[in-house]
Design an enzyme around this catalytic site. Structure first.
Site, mmCIF file in Angstrom:
data_model
loop_
_atom_site.group_PDB
_atom_site.id
_atom_site.type_symbol
_atom_site.label_atom_id
_atom_site.label_comp_id
_atom_site.label_asym_id
_atom_site.label_seq_id
_atom_site.Cartn_x
_atom_site.Cartn_y
_atom_site.Cartn_z
ATOM 1 N N LYS A 1 0.860 -1.189 0.000
ATOM 2 C CA LYS A 1 0.000 0.000 0.000
ATOM 3 C C LYS A 1 0.889 1.229 0.000
ATOM 4 O O LYS A 1 1.696 1.417 0.902
ATOM 5 C CB LYS A 1 -0.918 -0.016 1.225
ATOM 6 C CG LYS A 1 -1.796 1.232 1.321
ATOM 7 C CD LYS A 1 -2.893 1.080 2.357
ATOM 8 C CE LYS A 1 -3.747 2.333 2.434
ATOM 9 N NZ LYS A 1 -4.868 2.200 3.376
ATOM 10 N N ASP B 1 -13.670 4.920 9.197
ATOM 11 C CA ASP B 1 -14.054 4.797 7.788
ATOM 12 C C ASP B 1 -14.541 3.366 7.559
ATOM 13 O O ASP B 1 -14.118 2.690 6.631
ATOM 14 C CB ASP B 1 -12.850 5.127 6.889
ATOM 15 C CG ASP B 1 -13.255 5.485 5.459
ATOM 16 O OD1 ASP B 1 -14.469 5.654 5.198
ATOM 17 O OD2 ASP B 1 -12.359 5.605 4.604
HETATM 18 P P1 ADP Z 1 -7.529 3.450 0.580
HETATM 19 O O1 ADP Z 1 -6.958 4.146 1.750
HETATM 20 O O2 ADP Z 1 -7.068 4.034 -0.707
HETATM 21 O O3 ADP Z 1 -9.017 3.298 0.657
HETATM 22 P P2 ADP Z 1 -7.378 0.612 1.277
HETATM 23 O O4 ADP Z 1 -6.396 0.168 2.298
HETATM 24 O O5 ADP Z 1 -8.783 0.731 1.708
HETATM 25 O O6 ADP Z 1 -6.868 1.987 0.629
HETATM 26 O O7 ADP Z 1 -7.283 -0.371 0.041
HETATM 27 C C1 ADP Z 1 -8.001 -0.114 -1.173
HETATM 28 C C2 ADP Z 1 -8.524 -1.415 -1.769
HETATM 29 O O8 ADP Z 1 -7.443 -2.309 -2.029
HETATM 30 C C3 ADP Z 1 -9.446 -2.173 -0.835
HETATM 31 O O9 ADP Z 1 -10.788 -1.772 -0.977
HETATM 32 C C4 ADP Z 1 -9.228 -3.614 -1.238
HETATM 33 O O10 ADP Z 1 -10.036 -3.926 -2.350
HETATM 34 C C5 ADP Z 1 -7.781 -3.647 -1.688
HETATM 35 N N1 ADP Z 1 -6.891 -4.118 -0.600
HETATM 36 C C6 ADP Z 1 -6.210 -3.360 0.281
HETATM 37 N N2 ADP Z 1 -5.467 -4.108 1.124
HETATM 38 C C7 ADP Z 1 -5.666 -5.387 0.774
HETATM 39 C C8 ADP Z 1 -5.161 -6.657 1.261
HETATM 40 N N3 ADP Z 1 -4.302 -6.736 2.282
HETATM 41 N N4 ADP Z 1 -5.588 -7.780 0.634
HETATM 42 C C9 ADP Z 1 -6.455 -7.711 -0.400
HETATM 43 N N5 ADP Z 1 -6.952 -6.564 -0.896
HETATM 44 C C10 ADP Z 1 -6.577 -5.406 -0.340
HETATM 45 MG MG MG Z 2 -10.208 2.163 1.797
#
Ligand code: ADP
Ligand code: MG
Length: 398
Positions: A124, A229
């Site tokens: 991320k 959130d």
């Molecule tokens: P943001 O802060 O941009 O919303 P998120 O952490 O919510 O970021 O991640 C965005 C998207 O990426 C999530 O809605 C999910 O679909 C996917 N995602 C994030 N982390 C994971 C993970 N560890 N495993 C699988 N999918 C993930």
């Molecule tokens: Mg998110």
């Protein structure tokens, strides 16, 4: 901004050293002057080697030249910071290749990566502080000149905070992806094989899932935390299929929570508002998507707070401060997150929220977007270099 790792393999070790020097210089210079880059990098090849690396880095967009009234200099781009983080993860053997991008939020890019065993993970990349300069033109200079508004600083804070919370939550047994490593504005975590709740059109027992999600809100509250959130994008639903002895297939759904930079304490001055908003989010979604409405009112903040005091559990809201976050950092990060939220709420205009810039933005498909895996260079020396340069960080003033 898209992560494009294609140039990674072509950088020489001097280039990495110069890139790291620009990063170090950025800690106390908006624009890093060339003599300072030379001084920090101390390449064997001397100034001409540094200049060669500077051109190479500028050519692939990892640093950008900026001319100002007083002096010319270079600044690190998003791409440059991404490369440094990837380089560190790769030197620690946590990442070997970078694959598909699975999510693009306003505040982050989510990439599938793999280590050299082929184990897939999620990287991320936080992109906070990429404030809408077009919509908020009047803020532009103000934000630009404010250290606490700098994207590099804010994105790193977001990653640090999220990583600290994920570790603490996992240790308490909460269903979150295992956090593996953090570097700069990035965190590496386990890949969860699941879809976000948002993408799920029907569940066998909405009441059960609803109950579990509300319990998670209350369990967080008992540890002093509000997710902040808690919506259908930030709840992943694992489907666990099992066959009973009689040959019957059963399906169990297991929620996994993600996305923590905006978490707030139950003691926050607006805690009740955040708590209610999380609860409301789940209620609204279940009613719209699954036509399910709980017969029970609440849960209510007052009760959750009473339960927290009574339970006497480890207070995870103290975790972030304990992990080296100063009060100022907490405040700066919160301001940036709220600013983003406000912008999302009144604009919802994604085109306008892009960064103003030279290093943005072609969203055309390219091979690295469709599962084309890119192997990134592995250089073990980078951690040493980081450490060496970090120890010099106090001498950076020219
Ligand atoms: P943001 O802060 O941009 O919303 P998120 O952490 O919510 O970021 O991640 C965005 C998207 O990426 C999530 O809605 C999910 O679909 C996917 N995602 C994030 N982390 C994971 C993970 N560890 N495993 C699988 N999918 C993930
Ligand atoms: Mg998110």
């Amino acid at each position: 901004m898209k992560l494009d790792t294609r140039a990674m393999r072509y950088l020489a070790s001097e280039d990495w050293r110069v890139l790291t020097a620009v990063e170090m210089g950025s800690k106390n210079h908006e624009l890093v002057p060339t003599p300072l880059i030379e001084k920090i990098a101390r390449l064997k090849g001397g100034a001409s080697g540094v200049h060669k690396s500077i051109s190479a880095l500028a050519k692939v967009g990892l640093i950008a030249r900026v001319k100002e009234a007083k002096y010319d200099g270079y600044r690190l781009t998003y791409g440059g910071l991404d490369y440094l983080a990837l380089h560190t993860h790769s030197a620690r053997k946590d990442i070997y290749s970078v694959g598909t991008r699975i999510g693009v939020g306003k505040e982050s890019d989510i990439m599938i990566v793999a280590d050299n065993q082929g184990t897939q993970k999620v990287l991320k990349i936080h992109r906070l502080g990429r404030i809408s300069f077009r919509t908020v033109k009047s803020n532009r200079d103000y934000l630009k000149n404010r250290a606490s508004g700098s994207w590099m600083y804010l994105s790193r804070l977001a990653a640090m905070k999220e990583f600290a919370f994920m570790k603490a939550l996992l240790a308490e047994g909460f269903p979150v992806p295992e956090p593996i490593a953090q570097s700069r504005h990035t965190i590496l975590m386990a890949l969860i094989d699941a879809f976000p709740l948002r993408q799920i059109s029907a569940v066998p027992d909405p009441a059960k899932l609803y109950g579990e999600l509300i319990s998670l809100i209350l369990r967080l509250a008992k540890h002093g935390l509000i997710h902040g959130d808690f919506n259908e994008f930030n709840i992943l639903i694992k489907e666990i299929k099992m066959t009973t002895e009689s040959g019957e297939e059963t399906l169990t759904l297991e929620p996994v929570i993600i996305d923590f930079p905006q978490m707030v304490s139950m003691e926050h001055q607006n805690a009740e508002m955040y708590f209610d908003r999380d609860v409301e989010c789940i209620k609204r979604f279940f009613s719209r998507r699954f036509h399910f409405t709980s017969t029970e009112p609440g849960p209510f903040f007052k009760d959750a707070k009473r339960a927290m005091k009574k339970a006497g559990l480890t207070r995870l809201d103290a975790t972030v401060e304990a992990s080296g976050f100063t009060k100022k950092m907490v405040k700066d990060l919160e301001a940036a997150i709220r600013e983003k939220e406000a912008m999302k709420a009144d604009g919802n205009n994604s085109d306008e929220e892009e960064e103003e810039s030279d290093e943005d933005e072609d969203d055309e498909e390219d091979p690295s977007d469709n599962g084309g895996e890119i192997i990134i260079g592995v250089a073990n020396e980078v951690d040493d270099l980081d450490a060496e340069l970090a120890s010099k960080s106090t001498e950076n003033e020219v």
